[in-house]
Scaffold this motif. Structure first.
Motif, short mmCIF file in Angstrom:
data_model
loop_
_atom_site.label_atom_id
_atom_site.label_comp_id
_atom_site.label_asym_id
_atom_site.label_seq_id
_atom_site.Cartn_x
_atom_site.Cartn_y
_atom_site.Cartn_z
N GLY A 171 0.79 -1.23 0.00
CA GLY A 171 0.00 0.00 0.00
C GLY A 171 0.82 1.27 0.00
N GLU A 172 2.16 1.16 -0.01
CA GLU A 172 3.02 2.35 -0.03
C GLU A 172 3.10 2.93 -1.44
OE1 GLU A 172 6.68 1.83 2.83
OE2 GLU A 172 6.31 -0.04 1.77
N ILE A 173 3.21 4.26 -1.53
CA ILE A 173 3.43 4.92 -2.81
C ILE A 173 4.94 5.03 -2.98
CG2 ILE A 173 2.87 6.88 -4.28
CD1 ILE A 173 0.46 5.33 -3.20
N VAL A 174 5.49 4.39 -4.00
CA VAL A 174 6.94 4.35 -4.21
C VAL A 174 7.29 4.81 -5.62
CG1 VAL A 174 7.26 2.49 -2.54
CG2 VAL A 174 6.87 1.93 -4.95
N TYR A 175 8.56 5.12 -5.80
CA TYR A 175 9.09 5.50 -7.11
C TYR A 175 10.08 4.44 -7.53
CZ TYR A 175 10.85 8.58 -10.81
OH TYR A 175 11.20 9.12 -12.02
N ASP A 176 9.94 3.92 -8.77
CA ASP A 176 10.80 2.82 -9.19
C ASP A 176 10.69 2.64 -10.70
OD1 ASP A 176 12.47 0.55 -9.09
OD2 ASP A 176 11.54 -0.14 -7.22
N VAL A 177 11.42 1.69 -11.22
CA VAL A 177 11.27 1.29 -12.62
C VAL A 177 9.88 0.67 -12.76
CG1 VAL A 177 12.15 -0.22 -14.44
CG2 VAL A 177 13.74 0.89 -12.86
N ASN A 178 9.19 0.95 -13.86
CA ASN A 178 7.80 0.50 -13.94
C ASN A 178 7.43 -0.22 -15.24
OD1 ASN A 178 7.72 2.57 -15.80
ND2 ASN A 178 6.44 3.93 -14.58
N ASP A 179 8.41 -0.70 -15.99
CA ASP A 179 8.11 -1.43 -17.22
C ASP A 179 9.10 -2.58 -17.35
OD1 ASP A 179 7.86 -2.36 -19.86
OD2 ASP A 179 7.24 -0.41 -20.60
N PHE A 180 8.59 -3.82 -17.47
CA PHE A 180 9.47 -4.99 -17.48
C PHE A 180 9.23 -5.90 -18.67
CE2 PHE A 180 9.01 -3.40 -13.22
CZ PHE A 180 10.31 -3.36 -12.76
N ASP A 181 8.56 -5.38 -19.70
CA ASP A 181 8.21 -6.20 -20.86
C ASP A 181 9.43 -6.80 -21.56
OD1 ASP A 181 5.81 -5.10 -20.15
OD2 ASP A 181 5.16 -4.69 -22.20
N GLU A 182 10.58 -6.12 -21.47
CA GLU A 182 11.78 -6.56 -22.20
C GLU A 182 12.81 -7.22 -21.28
OE1 GLU A 182 11.65 -6.43 -25.38
OE2 GLU A 182 9.88 -5.13 -25.52
N GLY A 183 12.41 -7.63 -20.08
CA GLY A 183 13.34 -8.24 -19.14
C GLY A 183 14.04 -9.46 -19.71
N TYR A 184 15.36 -9.54 -19.49
CA TYR A 184 16.15 -10.64 -20.06
C TYR A 184 17.47 -10.75 -19.30
CZ TYR A 184 17.71 -13.83 -23.75
OH TYR A 184 18.12 -14.93 -24.45
N VAL A 185 18.30 -11.70 -19.66
CA VAL A 185 19.62 -11.83 -19.02
C VAL A 185 20.71 -11.42 -20.00
CG1 VAL A 185 19.06 -13.59 -17.30
CG2 VAL A 185 19.56 -14.30 -19.63
N GLY A 186 21.66 -10.64 -19.49
CA GLY A 186 22.77 -10.17 -20.32
C GLY A 186 23.64 -9.23 -19.51
N SER A 187 24.56 -8.56 -20.15
CA SER A 187 25.44 -7.62 -19.45
C SER A 187 24.64 -6.45 -18.89
CB SER A 187 26.51 -7.09 -20.41
OG SER A 187 27.28 -6.08 -19.77
N TYR A 188 24.93 -6.11 -17.63
CA TYR A 188 24.30 -4.96 -16.98
C TYR A 188 24.49 -3.68 -17.79
CZ TYR A 188 28.82 -2.96 -15.85
OH TYR A 188 30.06 -2.37 -15.97
N LEU A 189 25.59 -3.63 -18.56
CA LEU A 189 25.99 -2.41 -19.24
C LEU A 189 24.95 -1.93 -20.26
CD1 LEU A 189 28.46 -0.56 -19.11
CD2 LEU A 189 29.46 -1.85 -21.00
N TYR A 190 24.20 -2.86 -20.85
CA TYR A 190 23.23 -2.46 -21.86
C TYR A 190 22.12 -1.59 -21.27
CZ TYR A 190 25.62 -5.59 -25.03
OH TYR A 190 26.58 -6.20 -25.82
N ASP A 191 21.69 -1.88 -20.04
CA ASP A 191 20.70 -1.01 -19.39
C ASP A 191 21.28 0.38 -19.19
OD1 ASP A 191 18.49 -2.66 -19.21
OD2 ASP A 191 18.81 -3.22 -17.11
N LEU A 192 22.53 0.46 -18.74
CA LEU A 192 23.14 1.76 -18.49
C LEU A 192 23.34 2.56 -19.77
CD1 LEU A 192 23.60 0.54 -15.65
CD2 LEU A 192 25.82 1.70 -15.64
N LEU A 193 23.79 1.88 -20.81
CA LEU A 193 24.03 2.57 -22.08
C LEU A 193 22.73 3.09 -22.68
CD1 LEU A 193 26.60 0.07 -23.67
CD2 LEU A 193 27.12 2.33 -22.72
#
Length: 453
Positions: free
Chosen positions: A101-123
């Motif tokens: 029930g808490e109002i939070v701020y976060d990432v809110n879309d996960f349709d493309e979730g996958y496994v790979g290098s962390y760097l691609y999210d940052l880039l």
């Protein structure tokens, strides 16, 4: 002295080759893989034509085509991938209500979730920061600083997780932890009533509450409605966060949702009105969103993982597990289902869902505050989906693998990310110019229909 005709010829040929590549990728993904009709492609490309940032949001396949063919010194070990969000950009962060029930701020879309290098999210995120900065009128040095501050916040938070100073298992950004525009957004949403969204899309009629027919909501056909109702019992069995009685999930009305996001065009989406409780007729009803999902774009470019597909062959399951793993307290209605051979996932259409738009951030200082929050949340997301939590997907600690890949010099790491992203944003602007020219050629002045080549 260089012959101008030679230079012009080189530029002309390079431009033609890049344009041919763009068209080929659009045809393959939008036409072939997504199977978008000419009208749906026209709709998507109209949205992408609004700005270079809109173009970037709608063409993640082009980003991965480019980024996976370049050398980067900061990749994590191939046999120690990170569970990544897959389409991280400035507008994929927002506020919502968690399962507690808490109002939070976060990432809110996960349709493309996958496994790979962390760097691609940052880039991908970093290039979006540069594009947003340009859209807001900021110059080169300010754009570089924005990206560096985001990357430094990410590196700092990763190291705090590694040292045990913070725990990714319970890290969150609520009103107390937030600052700047994010804090203002959460404070404003705390005052919003639970029924805010419900009253916007439904009305209380004589038989009970029903969806309103609008430009975005339509009544489904009888066959569609029957398919949804048949699949509903499967969905309720997949809800792992909140096990409630059958009456709670009773369907009261169904609407087809139009006006989807750019990347979601061509995928079906529905709103489901459920009973939600028995406190007062119509007052505690809940709106759920049923969204079709397909194979994530990164999967076409990352190394193939047989074990991944054995566990997540159902794309709805992949999305719900991604969100549950990356959020401290995920959506209480997360689940998945299948209709007509297509995969869907289900989530609450939160009455508190809202994102910060670039226009809401009026100065460079506030932009930095927002980006530092986004950087720390990106780190949390990467660190959570592993051995740190019960629902962790990976059997090792991602933050330790990421820290090793980044190296000891966080400033050099952030500087590298910033300069690459600034340069890639310039390439995106060139691509956007070619894209809009191609769109004009194939849409005509009316842009009502995509011409068949």
């Amino acid at each position: 002295m260089i012959n101008p005709s030679i230079t012009e010829g080189v530029i002309r040929t390079r431009t033609k080759l890049r344009r041919d590549l763009l068209i080929s990728i659009f045809d393959e993904f939008d036409g072939g893989i997504m199977g978008l009709s000419p009208a749906k492609r026209a709709e998507k490309y109209r949205k992408m034509s609004q700005s270079a940032f809109s173009f970037y949001r709608g063409s993640s396949y082009l980003f991965y085509f480019d980024a996976t063919r370049q050398y980067f010194p900061y990749h994590s070990a191939p046999d120690r991938p990170t569970w990544i969000q897959g389409d991280l950009h400035f507008e994929n962060f927002g506020a919502f209500r968690s399962e507690s029930g808490e109002i939070v701020y976060d990432v809110n879309d996960f349709d493309e979730g996958y496994v790979g290098s962390y760097l691609y999210d940052l880039l991908r995120m970093a290039a979006s920061i540069a594009l947003v900065g340009r859209q807001q009128g900021y110059g080169e040095q300010e754009q570089l600083e924005f990206i560096e501050r985001y990357a430094q916040a990410y590196a700092r938070q990763i190291r705090r997780f590694c040292s045990g100073k913070d725990n990714p298992g319970n890290f969150l950004i609520d009103e107390k932890a937030a600052k700047g525009p994010v804090k203002k957004l959460l404070r404003k949403l705390e005052k919003r009533r639970q029924g805010h969204f419900l009253e916007k899309v439904t009305a209380q009629m004589q038989p009970g509450r029903v969806f309103l027919e609008t430009t975005e909501l339509a009544i489904p056909g009888a066959a569609e409605q029957e398919q949804l109702e048949k699949a509903w019992s499967f969905y309720t069995e997949t809800v792992v966060v909140r096990k409630l009685n059958e009456e709670h999930y009773r369907i009261k009305d169904i609407a087809v949702k139009h006006g989807s996001g750019t990347a979601s065009i061509g995928l079906d989406r529905y709103y489901i009105l459920i009973e939600g409780g028995m406190e007062q007729e119509g007052a505690d009803d809940t709106v759920l969103e049923v969204k079709e999902v397909r194979v994530p774009v990164p999967a076409y470019f990352m190394p193939y993982s047989e074990s991944f597909w054995q566990s997540f062959g159902h794309q709805g399951k992949r999305v719900t597990v991604t969100q549950q793993a990356m959020h401290h307290k995920a959506d209480p209605y997360l689940g998945y289902m299948t209709m007509d051979g297509r995969d869907f996932y289900v989530r609450e259409r939160s009455p508190y869902k809202k994102r910060l738009k670039p226009l809401d951030i009026t100065c460079a200082e506030d932009m930095i505050r927002v980006l530092e929050v986004m950087g720390s949340l990106t780190a949390k997301m990467h660190a959570r989906a592993d051995a740190d939590v019960n629902k962790g997907i990976l059997p090792y600690h991602s933050e330790k693998e990421i820290a090793k890949a980044m190296g000891p010099d966080a400033e050099a790491f952030a500087r590298y990310i910033a300069h690459w992203a600034y340069g890639y944003a310039t390439q995106v602007e060139r691509d956007y110019a070619m894209f809009t020219e191609w769109v004009q050629e194939h849409y005509g002045d009316n842009r009502s229909e995509l011409a068949v080549e």
